[in-house]
Scaffold this motif. Sequence first.
Motif, PDB file in Angstrom:
ATOM      1  N   MET A  61      25.121  31.285  -0.302  1.00 15.17           N
ATOM      2  CA  MET A  61      25.900  31.674  -1.475  1.00 15.17           C
ATOM      3  C   MET A  61      27.357  31.309  -1.232  1.00 15.17           C
ATOM      4  O   MET A  61      28.171  32.130  -0.838  1.00 15.17           O
ATOM      5  CB  MET A  61      25.698  33.172  -1.725  1.00 15.17           C
ATOM      6  CG  MET A  61      24.248  33.503  -2.081  1.00 15.17           C
ATOM      7  SD  MET A  61      23.851  35.288  -2.112  1.00 15.17           S
ATOM      8  CE  MET A  61      23.565  35.577  -0.352  1.00 15.17           C
ATOM      9  N   ALA A  62      27.653  30.043  -1.414  1.00 19.28           N
ATOM     10  CA  ALA A  62      29.004  29.537  -1.193  1.00 19.28           C
ATOM     11  C   ALA A  62      29.832  29.755  -2.454  1.00 19.28           C
ATOM     12  O   ALA A  62      29.297  29.707  -3.559  1.00 19.28           O
ATOM     13  CB  ALA A  62      28.949  28.056  -0.834  1.00 19.28           C
ATOM     14  N   PRO A  63      31.130  29.965  -2.304  1.00 22.26           N
ATOM     15  CA  PRO A  63      31.979  30.154  -3.479  1.00 22.26           C
ATOM     16  C   PRO A  63      31.986  28.906  -4.365  1.00 22.26           C
ATOM     17  O   PRO A  63      31.925  27.781  -3.867  1.00 22.26           O
ATOM     18  CB  PRO A  63      33.382  30.377  -2.883  1.00 22.26           C
ATOM     19  CG  PRO A  63      33.150  30.754  -1.460  1.00 22.26           C
ATOM     20  CD  PRO A  63      31.886  30.062  -1.046  1.00 22.26           C
ATOM     21  N   VAL A 107      28.962  40.422  10.321  1.00 24.73           N
ATOM     22  CA  VAL A 107      30.179  40.357   9.507  1.00 24.73           C
ATOM     23  C   VAL A 107      31.221  39.637  10.347  1.00 24.73           C
ATOM     24  O   VAL A 107      31.372  39.940  11.535  1.00 24.73           O
ATOM     25  CB  VAL A 107      30.686  41.767   9.132  1.00 24.73           C
ATOM     26  CG1 VAL A 107      31.905  41.681   8.229  1.00 24.73           C
ATOM     27  CG2 VAL A 107      29.582  42.579   8.466  1.00 24.73           C
ATOM     28  N   HIS A 122      41.099  30.677   4.924  1.00 23.36           N
ATOM     29  CA  HIS A 122      40.577  31.693   5.838  1.00 23.36           C
ATOM     30  C   HIS A 122      39.947  32.792   4.998  1.00 23.36           C
ATOM     31  O   HIS A 122      40.302  32.978   3.833  1.00 23.36           O
ATOM     32  CB  HIS A 122      41.669  32.252   6.766  1.00 23.36           C
ATOM     33  CG  HIS A 122      42.694  33.086   6.071  1.00 23.36           C
ATOM     34  ND1 HIS A 122      43.759  32.559   5.366  1.00 23.36           N
ATOM     35  CD2 HIS A 122      42.827  34.426   5.955  1.00 23.36           C
ATOM     36  CE1 HIS A 122      44.502  33.538   4.870  1.00 23.36           C
ATOM     37  NE2 HIS A 122      43.957  34.675   5.209  1.00 23.36           N
ATOM     38  N   ARG A 124      36.323  35.835   5.023  1.00 20.64           N
ATOM     39  CA  ARG A 124      35.305  36.669   5.669  1.00 20.64           C
ATOM     40  C   ARG A 124      33.913  36.255   5.194  1.00 20.64           C
ATOM     41  O   ARG A 124      33.776  35.635   4.133  1.00 20.64           O
ATOM     42  CB  ARG A 124      35.506  38.151   5.285  1.00 20.64           C
ATOM     43  CG  ARG A 124      36.804  38.737   5.749  1.00 20.64           C
ATOM     44  CD  ARG A 124      37.999  38.150   4.961  1.00 20.64           C
ATOM     45  NE  ARG A 124      37.757  38.010   3.537  1.00 20.64           N
ATOM     46  CZ  ARG A 124      38.114  38.877   2.637  1.00 20.64           C
ATOM     47  NH1 ARG A 124      38.796  39.923   2.991  1.00 20.64           N
ATOM     48  NH2 ARG A 124      37.846  38.675   1.356  1.00 20.64           N
ATOM     49  N   TYR A 125      32.923  36.626   5.949  1.00 20.34           N
ATOM     50  CA  TYR A 125      31.547  36.337   5.559  1.00 20.34           C
ATOM     51  C   TYR A 125      30.640  37.480   5.972  1.00 20.34           C
ATOM     52  O   TYR A 125      30.975  38.270   6.869  1.00 20.34           O
ATOM     53  CB  TYR A 125      31.054  35.031   6.209  1.00 20.34           C
ATOM     54  CG  TYR A 125      30.967  35.078   7.711  1.00 20.34           C
ATOM     55  CD1 TYR A 125      32.054  34.705   8.501  1.00 20.34           C
ATOM     56  CD2 TYR A 125      29.816  35.527   8.347  1.00 20.34           C
ATOM     57  CE1 TYR A 125      31.979  34.756   9.889  1.00 20.34           C
ATOM     58  CE2 TYR A 125      29.738  35.588   9.735  1.00 20.34           C
ATOM     59  CZ  TYR A 125      30.822  35.198  10.494  1.00 20.34           C
ATOM     60  OH  TYR A 125      30.756  35.258  11.866  1.00 20.34           O
ATOM     61  N   ILE A 126      29.526  37.567   5.284  1.00 20.10           N
ATOM     62  CA  ILE A 126      28.409  38.392   5.747  1.00 20.10           C
ATOM     63  C   ILE A 126      27.192  37.483   5.829  1.00 20.10           C
ATOM     64  O   ILE A 126      26.870  36.777   4.861  1.00 20.10           O
ATOM     65  CB  ILE A 126      28.127  39.598   4.826  1.00 20.10           C
ATOM     66  CG1 ILE A 126      29.298  40.597   4.866  1.00 20.10           C
ATOM     67  CG2 ILE A 126      26.842  40.304   5.252  1.00 20.10           C
ATOM     68  CD1 ILE A 126      29.058  41.883   4.053  1.00 20.10           C
ATOM     69  N   ASP A 141      23.560  34.151   3.324  1.00 21.15           N
ATOM     70  CA  ASP A 141      24.887  33.828   3.849  1.00 21.15           C
ATOM     71  C   ASP A 141      25.875  33.753   2.691  1.00 21.15           C
ATOM     72  O   ASP A 141      25.650  33.009   1.729  1.00 21.15           O
ATOM     73  CB  ASP A 141      24.802  32.474   4.584  1.00 21.15           C
ATOM     74  CG  ASP A 141      26.068  32.153   5.374  1.00 21.15           C
ATOM     75  OD1 ASP A 141      26.912  33.049   5.540  1.00 21.15           O
ATOM     76  OD2 ASP A 141      26.192  30.998   5.825  1.00 21.15           O
ATOM     77  N   ILE A 142      26.925  34.543   2.782  1.00 25.47           N
ATOM     78  CA  ILE A 142      27.941  34.562   1.711  1.00 25.47           C
ATOM     79  C   ILE A 142      29.317  34.659   2.342  1.00 25.47           C
ATOM     80  O   ILE A 142      29.471  35.276   3.402  1.00 25.47           O
ATOM     81  CB  ILE A 142      27.698  35.740   0.733  1.00 25.47           C
ATOM     82  CG1 ILE A 142      28.601  35.643  -0.512  1.00 25.47           C
ATOM     83  CG2 ILE A 142      27.880  37.091   1.425  1.00 25.47           C
ATOM     84  CD1 ILE A 142      28.219  36.633  -1.615  1.00 25.47           C
ATOM     85  N   TRP A 143      30.280  34.024   1.758  1.00 22.90           N
ATOM     86  CA  TRP A 143      31.653  34.167   2.241  1.00 22.90           C
ATOM     87  C   TRP A 143      32.609  34.033   1.074  1.00 22.90           C
ATOM     88  O   TRP A 143      32.235  33.598  -0.022  1.00 22.90           O
ATOM     89  CB  TRP A 143      31.976  33.127   3.326  1.00 22.90           C
ATOM     90  CG  TRP A 143      32.045  31.698   2.874  1.00 22.90           C
ATOM     91  CD1 TRP A 143      33.129  31.032   2.386  1.00 22.90           C
ATOM     92  CD2 TRP A 143      30.959  30.738   2.891  1.00 22.90           C
ATOM     93  NE1 TRP A 143      32.796  29.730   2.098  1.00 22.90           N
ATOM     94  CE2 TRP A 143      31.476  29.518   2.400  1.00 22.90           C
ATOM     95  CE3 TRP A 143      29.623  30.793   3.269  1.00 22.90           C
ATOM     96  CZ2 TRP A 143      30.690  28.363   2.270  1.00 22.90           C
ATOM     97  CZ3 TRP A 143      28.845  29.659   3.141  1.00 22.90           C
ATOM     98  CH2 TRP A 143      29.381  28.459   2.652  1.00 22.90           C
ATOM     99  N   ASN A 144      33.838  34.402   1.300  1.00 21.88           N
ATOM    100  CA  ASN A 144      34.887  34.125   0.322  1.00 21.88           C
ATOM    101  C   ASN A 144      36.205  33.936   1.053  1.00 21.88           C
ATOM    102  O   ASN A 144      36.316  34.167   2.259  1.00 21.88           O
ATOM    103  CB  ASN A 144      34.954  35.209  -0.769  1.00 21.88           C
ATOM    104  CG  ASN A 144      35.355  36.567  -0.240  1.00 21.88           C
ATOM    105  OD1 ASN A 144      36.102  36.687   0.718  1.00 21.88           O
ATOM    106  ND2 ASN A 144      34.857  37.618  -0.874  1.00 21.88           N
ATOM    107  N   SER A 145      37.164  33.472   0.295  1.00 23.41           N
ATOM    108  CA  SER A 145      38.488  33.205   0.840  1.00 23.41           C
ATOM    109  C   SER A 145      39.392  34.404   0.625  1.00 23.41           C
ATOM    110  O   SER A 145      39.341  35.065  -0.413  1.00 23.41           O
ATOM    111  CB  SER A 145      39.082  31.980   0.134  1.00 23.41           C
ATOM    112  OG  SER A 145      40.448  31.843   0.471  1.00 23.41           O
ATOM    113  N   SER A 146      40.219  34.691   1.615  1.00 24.41           N
ATOM    114  CA  SER A 146      41.222  35.745   1.456  1.00 24.41           C
ATOM    115  C   SER A 146      42.469  35.225   0.775  1.00 24.41           C
ATOM    116  O   SER A 146      43.371  36.001   0.445  1.00 24.41           O
ATOM    117  CB  SER A 146      41.621  36.295   2.832  1.00 24.41           C
ATOM    118  OG  SER A 146      40.514  36.806   3.520  1.00 24.41           O
TER     119      SER A 146
END
Lengths: 148, 148
Positions: A61-63, A107, A122, A124-126, A141-146
Motif C-alpha cells: 500500500m504505497a502512497p 513499525v 522521510h 514511517r511504515y507499518i 506493507d504501508i508507509w507515508n511521508s512525514s
Amino acid sequence: MRSLVPILCGVLLALPSTALGQKDSGAEAAIHRGAAAWAAGWNSGDAGAVAALYAEDAVLMAPGMEPAQGRAAIMQALGGALKAAGGSQMKITPVEIMQGDGMAVEVGTFVDTAADGSHRDHGRYIAVWKNVGGTWMLYRDIWNSSMP
Amino acid sequence: MRSLVPILCGVLLALPSTALGQKDSGAEAAIHRGAAAWAAGWNSGDAGAVAALYAEDAVLMAPGMEPAQGRAAIMQALGGALKAAGGSQMKITPVEIMQGDGMAVEVGTFVDTAADGSHRDHGRYIAVWKNVGGTWMLYRDIWNSSMP
C-alpha cells in the motif's frame, strides 16, 4: 489423569513460544534482516530482490497509487517507484516489532536520500509479516511521508 | 497416558482462542465498533471523541506531519486535521483483522467526502490495537492516500 492433563498442558503452554508457534524467537532477527534486505534491494535498484521479500499474497500500500496485490504487481509497482527515485538511497530503521501467532508487526522509519545527496523523503511504515513455511515474509506493507 | 497427553493438549490448543488468551473473540467486534466510532467522531468534528479511542501511549502516523505521540498530541493533530477537512465525512471499512496475544492488526480502507459532496480522498490504513485492561484501544495508526 484428569487432574494431571491441565497441569501438563499448562506446562506445555508455558514453554518457549516457538514450541507452540505463538512467538518465534528468530522472528525479530529475521525481520531486521528483511528490513536490511529491503533497503539493499532498493539501493541497488533491484525490484525483484525487494519483491522477493513479499509473500505471494502480499499487498503493498504505497502512497499515491492503488494497492498492489500479489508479488508480481508489487514488483511492477516497485520498479516504477525505483525509476522515479532515480537511484535514491533508502535507510530503513525498524523501531518496534510485535509478535502474534505466525505473524509479526514491524513499525519503523525511513529516510530516502536522492542520488545527488539531497534529502528526498522521510517517514514511517507499518509492515505485517507472516511466517510462510518457516520463512518470515512481508504480508501487508504501508508507509507515508512525514514531509508537508 | 504419555500417548494421550499430547492428544489432549492438541485438543486444548485447538479450542477457541479465548481459552488460551491468545485470541479474543470479542476483539473483532470491538475493532469494528472502534472503526465506526472513529468515523462517527470525525464526522461530527469531535477530536476528543476520536482521540479517546487511542491508548495513552499511542502513536498516530498521519501523512504530511511528524508522528503524534500520546493521546494529547493525537487530539491536537486530529483537531488540526478536522479543521483542514472543513466538515468532511469519512467512511471507514475494516477489511481484515489479524490477532496476536493482546494485540490485533486491522487493515482497512477509507473514503473521505468533502462537505460539498465532492470526493476528497481515499486510501488505506493499518491500525495496531492493544488490549488495555480489557478494552481494545488504538496503539499505532498509519494511513496514506491512493490518490496520485
